[in-house]
Design a protein around this motif. Structure first.
Motif, PDB file in Angstrom:
ATOM      1  N   ALA A  24       0.840  -1.196   0.000  1.00 31.63           N
ATOM      2  CA  ALA A  24       0.000   0.000   0.000  1.00 31.63           C
ATOM      3  C   ALA A  24       0.880   1.253   0.000  1.00 31.63           C
ATOM      4  O   ALA A  24       0.649   2.180  -0.793  1.00 31.63           O
ATOM      5  CB  ALA A  24      -0.930  -0.011   1.207  1.00 31.63           C
ATOM      6  N   LEU A  25       1.854   1.279   0.864  1.00 32.55           N
ATOM      7  CA  LEU A  25       2.743   2.446   0.929  1.00 32.55           C
ATOM      8  C   LEU A  25       3.467   2.654  -0.395  1.00 32.55           C
ATOM      9  O   LEU A  25       3.602   3.788  -0.871  1.00 32.55           O
ATOM     10  CB  LEU A  25       3.747   2.268   2.071  1.00 32.55           C
ATOM     11  N   ALA A  26       3.933   1.557  -0.998  1.00 33.00           N
ATOM     12  CA  ALA A  26       4.623   1.663  -2.283  1.00 33.00           C
ATOM     13  C   ALA A  26       3.708   2.208  -3.369  1.00 33.00           C
ATOM     14  O   ALA A  26       4.169   2.879  -4.304  1.00 33.00           O
ATOM     15  CB  ALA A  26       5.171   0.296  -2.688  1.00 33.00           C
ATOM     16  N   ALA A  27       2.415   1.945  -3.238  1.00 28.84           N
ATOM     17  CA  ALA A  27       1.440   2.432  -4.216  1.00 28.84           C
ATOM     18  C   ALA A  27       0.981   3.854  -3.927  1.00 28.84           C
ATOM     19  O   ALA A  27       0.204   4.419  -4.711  1.00 28.84           O
ATOM     20  CB  ALA A  27       0.227   1.499  -4.254  1.00 28.84           C
ATOM     21  N   GLY A  28       1.428   4.429  -2.804  1.00 33.21           N
ATOM     22  CA  GLY A  28       1.035   5.788  -2.455  1.00 33.21           C
ATOM     23  C   GLY A  28      -0.127   5.882  -1.490  1.00 33.21           C
ATOM     24  O   GLY A  28      -0.643   6.974  -1.237  1.00 33.21           O
ATOM     25  N   VAL A  29      -0.571   4.749  -0.945  1.00 35.18           N
ATOM     26  CA  VAL A  29      -1.652   4.746   0.049  1.00 35.18           C
ATOM     27  C   VAL A  29      -0.995   4.856   1.419  1.00 35.18           C
ATOM     28  O   VAL A  29      -0.584   3.859   2.019  1.00 35.18           O
ATOM     29  CB  VAL A  29      -2.506   3.468  -0.055  1.00 35.18           C
ATOM     30  N   THR A  30      -0.888   6.068   1.916  1.00 31.18           N
ATOM     31  CA  THR A  30      -0.120   6.319   3.138  1.00 31.18           C
ATOM     32  C   THR A  30      -0.956   6.234   4.406  1.00 31.18           C
ATOM     33  O   THR A  30      -0.405   6.147   5.503  1.00 31.18           O
ATOM     34  CB  THR A  30       0.529   7.707   3.090  1.00 31.18           C
ATOM     35  N   ARG A  31      -2.281   6.271   4.250  1.00 36.59           N
ATOM     36  CA  ARG A  31      -3.157   6.214   5.412  1.00 36.59           C
ATOM     37  C   ARG A  31      -4.375   5.353   5.111  1.00 36.59           C
ATOM     38  O   ARG A  31      -4.858   5.314   3.981  1.00 36.59           O
ATOM     39  CB  ARG A  31      -3.596   7.630   5.816  1.00 36.59           C
ATOM     40  N   GLN A  32      -4.848   4.673   6.151  1.00 37.46           N
ATOM     41  CA  GLN A  32      -6.028   3.822   6.018  1.00 37.46           C
ATOM     42  C   GLN A  32      -6.926   4.029   7.232  1.00 37.46           C
ATOM     43  O   GLN A  32      -6.437   4.126   8.362  1.00 37.46           O
ATOM     44  CB  GLN A  32      -5.638   2.347   5.943  1.00 37.46           C
ATOM     45  N   VAL A  33      -8.224   4.092   6.982  1.00 32.43           N
ATOM     46  CA  VAL A  33      -9.214   4.066   8.052  1.00 32.43           C
ATOM     47  C   VAL A  33      -9.738   2.639   8.124  1.00 32.43           C
ATOM     48  O   VAL A  33     -10.189   2.080   7.121  1.00 32.43           O
ATOM     49  CB  VAL A  33     -10.352   5.063   7.803  1.00 32.43           C
ATOM     50  N   VAL A  34      -9.670   2.047   9.321  1.00 32.46           N
ATOM     51  CA  VAL A  34      -9.982   0.622   9.500  1.00 32.46           C
ATOM     52  C   VAL A  34     -11.218   0.490  10.390  1.00 32.46           C
ATOM     53  O   VAL A  34     -11.132   0.639  11.620  1.00 32.46           O
ATOM     54  CB  VAL A  34      -8.787  -0.118  10.128  1.00 32.46           C
ATOM     55  N   PRO A  35     -12.395   0.246   9.810  1.00 39.09           N
ATOM     56  CA  PRO A  35     -13.624   0.153  10.595  1.00 39.09           C
ATOM     57  C   PRO A  35     -13.854  -1.246  11.162  1.00 39.09           C
ATOM     58  O   PRO A  35     -13.466  -2.252  10.562  1.00 39.09           O
ATOM     59  CB  PRO A  35     -14.720   0.518   9.588  1.00 39.09           C
ATOM     60  N   ALA A  36     -14.500  -1.274  12.304  1.00 41.65           N
ATOM     61  CA  ALA A  36     -14.797  -2.530  12.988  1.00 41.65           C
ATOM     62  C   ALA A  36     -16.101  -3.135  12.483  1.00 41.65           C
ATOM     63  O   ALA A  36     -16.898  -2.472  11.803  1.00 41.65           O
ATOM     64  CB  ALA A  36     -14.888  -2.290  14.491  1.00 41.65           C
ATOM     65  N   THR A  37     -16.323  -4.404  12.860  1.00 38.17           N
ATOM     66  CA  THR A  37     -17.577  -5.085  12.506  1.00 38.17           C
ATOM     67  C   THR A  37     -18.282  -5.649  13.738  1.00 38.17           C
ATOM     68  O   THR A  37     -19.493  -5.545  13.858  1.00 38.17           O
ATOM     69  CB  THR A  37     -17.324  -6.220  11.501  1.00 38.17           C
ATOM     70  N   ILE A  38     -17.519  -6.263  14.658  1.00 43.30           N
ATOM     71  CA  ILE A  38     -18.114  -6.856  15.860  1.00 43.30           C
ATOM     72  C   ILE A  38     -17.282  -6.477  17.084  1.00 43.30           C
ATOM     73  O   ILE A  38     -16.089  -6.180  16.973  1.00 43.30           O
ATOM     74  CB  ILE A  38     -18.240  -8.389  15.757  1.00 43.30           C
TER      75      ILE A  38
END
Length: 258
Positions: A24-38
């Motif tokens: 992801a970082l190599a592709a330029g995705v430097t940040r992620q929002v990670v939502p929960a499910t349970i």
């Protein structure tokens, strides 16, 4: 880029999560929002997000997993939000696509989480499948909310109502399919300030990756598709949608060094 919806804590990533983040970082995705499910997943999600910079947790109860939810989880969620200071509340919402959905029970959990988001002044990450009108009604009823309807499945009119109520549209892999004509029309002309990019990894792969595990590095394919539909440079779209994510989720403007 910011992947505003990635389930990086999912077991599908257990064998190679570090490599997934690096790609992801190599592709330029430097940040992620990670939502929960349970609720049972909150501690693991917290640990994943604490392991690297640029991973931002959201805590909530997903409408597709009612069997895993208990009413007392709402009191626990309030405690988690107060203690952990997440980027958002979610993933929550309504899903009337699943077989025999318990609409009343889904609505109870959704309303309760919307109220938490309002009371904590946090954005909310909303799941709305075959239920966009009902989601809009709940947003109106609770009031004083902001957030994103992820993997937006609705109409132009529904999109406009959501913008009026402070909600962005999360757009991911489905927009890369040529058959998604209504979605592509909306994305091509919508006001840029309401647009967010997402993968929903490991789900919803782009058309070139059909049937395979999705991952945040694939966000570049979403970016390129939308940039083409809007006839703008991918760099312009990346900058604008990243600024949108920073504004909505209160993210830092860039990764801290070190």
């Amino acid at each position: 880029m910011v992947d505003t919806h990635c389930h990086l804590d999912a077991p599908e990533f257990d064998p190679d999560r570090t490599a997934v983040i690096e790609r992801a970082l190599a592709a330029g995705v430097t940040r992620q929002v990670v939502p929960a499910t349970i609720a049972a997943g909150w501690p693991g999600l917290r640990d994943v997000c604490a392991s690297r910079e640029g991973l931002h947790p959201a805590y909530g109860l997903h409408p597709m997993f009612l069997d895993a939810h208990r009413r007392e989880h709402m009191a626990q969620l309030e405690q988690w939000i107060e203690r952990e200071k997440p980027a958002a509340v979610g993933e929550c919402g309504l899903d009337f696509y699943i077989p025999d959905p318990d609409r009343d029970e889904q609505a109870w959990y959704f309303d309760a989480q919307l109220k938490l988001a309002r009371d904590f002044d946090l954005p909310v990450i909303v799941h709305a499948r075959r239920a966009v009108d009902q989601v809009i009604a709940a947003i109106r009823r609770i009031g004083n909310l902001r957030g994103v309807v992820h993997s937006f499945p609705g109409s132009q009119q529904q999109a406009e109502i959501l913008w009026e109520h402070g909600f962005m549209l999360g757009i991911g892999g489905p927009v890369t399919y040529e058959r998604a004509r209504r979605l592509r029309r909306i994305v091509a002309t919508m006001p840029l300030e309401w647009l967010l990019l997402e993968t929903d990894a490991p789900d919803q792969p782009d058309a070139a990756h059909r049937g395979k595990r999705n991952e945040p590095a694939r966000l570049t394919h979403v970016l390129d598709t939308i940039a083409g539909l809007r006839e703008i440079a991918p760099q312009e779209l990346a900058a604008a949608t990243s600024a949108n994510a920073e504004r909505l989720f209160g993210l830092p403007s860039s990764l801290q060094s070190g």
